[in-house]
Design an enzyme around this catalytic site. Structure first.
Site, PDB file in Angstrom:
ATOM      1  N   ASP A  31       0.861  -1.184   0.000  1.00 41.67           N
ATOM      2  CA  ASP A  31       0.000   0.000   0.000  1.00 41.67           C
ATOM      3  C   ASP A  31       0.892   1.228   0.000  1.00 41.67           C
ATOM      4  O   ASP A  31       1.888   1.288   0.730  1.00 41.67           O
ATOM      5  CB  ASP A  31      -0.907   0.014   1.231  1.00 41.67           C
ATOM      6  N   ASP A  42     -14.831  -4.258  -1.294  1.00 40.77           N
ATOM      7  CA  ASP A  42     -14.391  -4.027   0.082  1.00 40.77           C
ATOM      8  C   ASP A  42     -15.620  -3.985   0.975  1.00 40.77           C
ATOM      9  O   ASP A  42     -16.512  -3.154   0.781  1.00 40.77           O
ATOM     10  CB  ASP A  42     -13.604  -2.719   0.180  1.00 40.77           C
TER      11      ASP A  42
END
Length: 247
Positions: A9, A130
């Site tokens: 990330d 998500d």
């Protein structure tokens, strides 16, 4: 054998990890993204999951130079964050991404994502679902929709959907184990789709259990950064289907 996909990330060109998707609860790591990718490649990893967290907030890719550096390492990159237009898709593919992960557009503009699936193919387009409290979250996990993941998957199956990354936000970065029941349900309900487990992996025991349950892919992030899963573990798994701890 389940495929381990390490996660990177990125905020400001640096490796970070969030807890439960909270930008205020981030930890910055010293390693540069390309250095991490090279270490994974040396272990035999062929696919890396990368999220442009700046891009997710800005609604456009923000770390394309980092993507170019990652692609030069020689690993295949699945890239998400800020992909809201066809131009963004072209930008990330031109910068070296092999797969594009699309979440917010799929949830909020399903006709547009269906168009991209038809244009680029299910082999390049990945649905990023998500989940928080059973609902799909969008905009870098900052907003919650009324959609459940089943409805989202069923909307795009006729358009050639074949890859879904499902992240359980409540478990992401918490090192408390994944939602095993959720993923086994999804994989059994939609056998033509490859579901990637994402969120909560705490160690190799989780990997072994997911493999035994028939899951096909798993993303591992914080467990690597916190040394719960070592590069040795990953290399041994890729070579033998086991880790040193289980041998």
């Amino acid at each position: 054998m389940i495929e381990i996909i390490p996660a990177i990330d990125i905020i400001g060109g640096r490796c970070v990890r969030l807890s439960q998707g909270d930008y205020e609860r981030k930890r910055v790591y010293d390693a540069a993204p390309a250095e991490m990718a090279r270490a994974y490649a040396d272990c035999g990893v062929r696919r890396i999951h990368v999220v442009d967290l700046d891009g997710a907030k800005a609604s456009r890719p923000e770390n394309l130079a980092t993507l170019e550096a990652l692609a030069q390492v020689g690993v295949d990159i699945e890239w998400g964050g800020g992909i809201k237009s066809e131009q963004a898709l072209h930008d990330i593919f031109n910068a070296g991404a092999r797969w594009a992960i699309v979440g917010s557009v799929a949830a909020q503009q399903p006709d547009l994502f269906a168009e991209w699936l038809r244009a680029f193919g299910g082999e390049r387009m990945v649905l990023g679902a998500d989940i928080r409290n059973g609902k799909v979250a969008t905009h870098g996990w900052l907003r919650e929709s009324e959609l459940g993941i089943e409805a989202l998957v069923e909307r795009f199956l006729p358009e050639g959907l074949s890859q879904v990354i499902c992240t359980d936000i409540s478990r992401d970065g918490m090192l408390q184990g994944p939602a095993f029941e959720l993923y086994t349900h999804l994989q059994e309900a939609y056998p033509t789709v490859d579901f990637t487990v994402s969120g909560g992996i705490s160690g190799m025991e989780d990997i072994r259990r997911l493999d035994a349950l028939g899951l096909r892919k798993v993303i591992v992030g914080k467990a690597i950064y916190e040394n719960k899963i070592t590069l040795n573990d990953i290399q041994s798994w890729l070579q033998n289907g086991s880790s040193p701890a289980s041998m």
